[in-house]
Design a protein around this motif. Structure first.
Motif, short mmCIF file in Angstrom:
data_model
loop_
_atom_site.label_atom_id
_atom_site.label_comp_id
_atom_site.label_asym_id
_atom_site.label_seq_id
_atom_site.Cartn_x
_atom_site.Cartn_y
_atom_site.Cartn_z
N PHE A 102 0.83 -1.21 0.00
CA PHE A 102 0.00 0.00 0.00
C PHE A 102 0.86 1.26 0.00
N LEU A 103 2.05 1.18 0.60
CA LEU A 103 2.95 2.33 0.57
C LEU A 103 3.63 2.49 -0.79
N ALA A 104 3.74 1.40 -1.54
CA ALA A 104 4.41 1.44 -2.84
C ALA A 104 3.46 1.79 -3.98
N ALA A 105 2.17 1.51 -3.83
CA ALA A 105 1.21 1.80 -4.90
C ALA A 105 1.02 3.31 -5.06
N ARG A 106 0.97 3.76 -6.30
CA ARG A 106 0.87 5.20 -6.57
C ARG A 106 -0.42 5.81 -6.03
N ASN A 107 -1.51 5.03 -6.04
CA ASN A 107 -2.81 5.58 -5.65
C ASN A 107 -3.11 5.42 -4.16
N THR A 108 -2.19 4.83 -3.39
CA THR A 108 -2.43 4.70 -1.95
C THR A 108 -1.27 5.19 -1.10
N THR A 109 -0.13 5.46 -1.70
CA THR A 109 1.02 5.89 -0.91
C THR A 109 0.82 7.28 -0.33
N PRO A 110 1.25 7.53 0.89
CA PRO A 110 1.12 8.88 1.48
C PRO A 110 2.00 9.91 0.78
N SER A 111 3.13 9.46 0.20
CA SER A 111 4.06 10.39 -0.44
C SER A 111 4.78 9.67 -1.57
N LYS A 112 4.63 10.18 -2.80
CA LYS A 112 5.33 9.61 -3.94
C LYS A 112 6.80 9.98 -3.97
N VAL A 113 7.18 11.00 -3.22
CA VAL A 113 8.55 11.48 -3.25
C VAL A 113 9.41 10.80 -2.20
N PHE A 114 8.85 10.59 -1.00
CA PHE A 114 9.65 10.06 0.10
C PHE A 114 9.29 8.61 0.46
N VAL A 115 7.99 8.33 0.65
CA VAL A 115 7.57 7.03 1.16
C VAL A 115 7.65 5.96 0.07
N ARG A 116 7.16 6.26 -1.12
CA ARG A 116 7.13 5.25 -2.19
C ARG A 116 8.52 4.74 -2.56
N PRO A 117 9.54 5.60 -2.72
CA PRO A 117 10.87 5.05 -3.02
C PRO A 117 11.41 4.12 -1.95
N VAL A 118 11.11 4.41 -0.68
CA VAL A 118 11.57 3.53 0.40
C VAL A 118 10.88 2.17 0.30
N ALA A 119 9.56 2.18 0.03
CA ALA A 119 8.82 0.91 -0.12
C ALA A 119 9.33 0.11 -1.30
N LEU A 120 9.61 0.78 -2.41
CA LEU A 120 10.14 0.09 -3.58
C LEU A 120 11.54 -0.47 -3.31
N LEU A 121 12.33 0.26 -2.51
CA LEU A 121 13.66 -0.24 -2.14
C LEU A 121 13.55 -1.52 -1.31
N ILE A 122 12.59 -1.57 -0.41
CA ILE A 122 12.37 -2.78 0.39
C ILE A 122 12.00 -3.95 -0.52
N ILE A 123 11.13 -3.70 -1.49
CA ILE A 123 10.69 -4.75 -2.40
C ILE A 123 11.86 -5.27 -3.23
N VAL A 124 12.65 -4.36 -3.78
CA VAL A 124 13.78 -4.77 -4.61
C VAL A 124 14.83 -5.50 -3.78
N SER A 125 15.09 -5.01 -2.58
CA SER A 125 16.09 -5.65 -1.72
C SER A 125 15.69 -7.07 -1.36
N SER A 126 14.41 -7.27 -1.09
CA SER A 126 13.93 -8.61 -0.74
C SER A 126 14.02 -9.56 -1.93
N ARG A 127 13.65 -9.08 -3.11
CA ARG A 127 13.61 -9.94 -4.29
C ARG A 127 14.99 -10.21 -4.87
N SER A 128 15.96 -9.36 -4.59
CA SER A 128 17.28 -9.51 -5.20
C SER A 128 18.17 -10.52 -4.48
N ILE A 129 17.81 -10.91 -3.26
CA ILE A 129 18.62 -11.85 -2.48
C ILE A 129 17.88 -13.17 -2.38
N ASN A 130 18.52 -14.23 -2.81
CA ASN A 130 17.91 -15.56 -2.80
C ASN A 130 17.72 -16.06 -1.37
N SER A 131 16.75 -16.95 -1.21
CA SER A 131 16.45 -17.47 0.13
C SER A 131 17.63 -18.24 0.72
#
Length: 271
Positions: A102-131
């Motif tokens: 919800f923080l990463a989606a454009r239509n629900t994030t509180p801030s596209k400038v500050f909050v959304r990049p942080v949420a996207l960074l969490i997503i990318v960091s999680s997906r880039s490292i294998n289990s």
């Protein structure tokens, strides 16, 4: 198609000359890259072992037959641990992935400038490292066992679940949201009655699909000490107990088939 005049006649060509040359140049670069990569791989490969691989595989296969059926009683507990690792890890990942989505989606994030990049960074960091890498790190930090495997599965799954969920949130029908907003509903009410019902089927499908994937991934986490049936597999491989290995592989296959059956039934019920 461009027309080229030759001897007073218009000759139709599929592409312009410069575009065709660019395509040929691209093929030339791709071929050169393939040849270079093959040369690197060839130099790093011991071809004597490669050509001898069929004989070795046949020898190992013959040692795995017949399976040691008496070993079945030793794998039920680690197999149950594997299913628990996948289930608990998936549940923990879903709990953490929902707010991130919800923080990463454009239509629900509180801030596209500050909050959304942080949420996207969490997503990318999680997906880039294998289990397996997560498991190696966690085994070093908290020690070997089921807990390390569960956390590794959870950390790996956050990015997967959050990415698919935030894409589903961005693709909702905005007319329903506008209709609820027009009634004077607050932000929480719009979220609960306008967005959540639309993404709920996608959320359920994503959760079951990720659990199905995690069953497969959790079977090998034991190879690095993160518990589950992979630990039994590693122990049997270390002592070259091939009849035990065949039993473990059959148990892993049954676990994967079970997860496939459950996920198919759940997705069919949702759709």
């Amino acid at each position: 198609m461009p027309a080229v005049e030759r001897a007073g006649l218009n000759v139709w060509q599929r592409r312009e000359r410069n575009k065709q040359l660019a395509i040929w140049f691209g093929w030339l670069c791709g071929t050169a890259l393939f040849v270079y990569c093959w040369q690197v791989v060839s130099e790093a490969t011991t071809w004597a072992f490669f050509w001898d691989a069929p004989r070795i595989a046949g020898d190992i296969g013959s040692r795995m037959v017949p399976p040691r059926w008496s070993y079945v009683t030793h794998i039920w507990e680690p197999l149950w641990d594997t299913i628990n690792i996948a289930t608990l890890g998936t549940a923990a990942a879903i709990v953490m992935a929902v707010p991130v989505a919800f923080l990463a989606a454009r239509n629900t994030t509180p801030s596209k400038v500050f909050v959304r990049p942080v949420a996207l960074l969490i997503i990318v960091s999680s997906r880039s490292i294998n289990s397996l890498i997560w498991a190696l790190l966690l085994v070093s930090i908290i020690g070997p066992g089921v807990l390390a495997g569960t956390i590794a599965i959870a950390l790996r799954s956050i990015g997967f679940c959050a990415k698919l969920l935030y894409e589903a949130i961005e693709e909702i029908d905005h007319s329903q949201v506008e209709a609820i907003t027009a009634t004077g509903a607050g932000r929480g009410q719009v979220m609960a009655y306008g967005i959540v019902p639309q993404v709920l089927p996608a959320f359920a499908g994503i959760s079951v699909f990720r659990w199905d994937i995690n069953i497969r991934e959790s079977t090998v986490l034991g190879l690095v000490g993160a518990g589950g049936i992979g630990l039994q597999l590693q122990s049997s491989l270390n002592i070259l107990a091939w009849p035990q290995v065949s039993i473990i592989l059959m148990a892993i296959l049954l676990a994967v088939l079970f997860s496939e059956w459950v996920s198919a039934k759940v997705r069919h019920a949702i759709i």
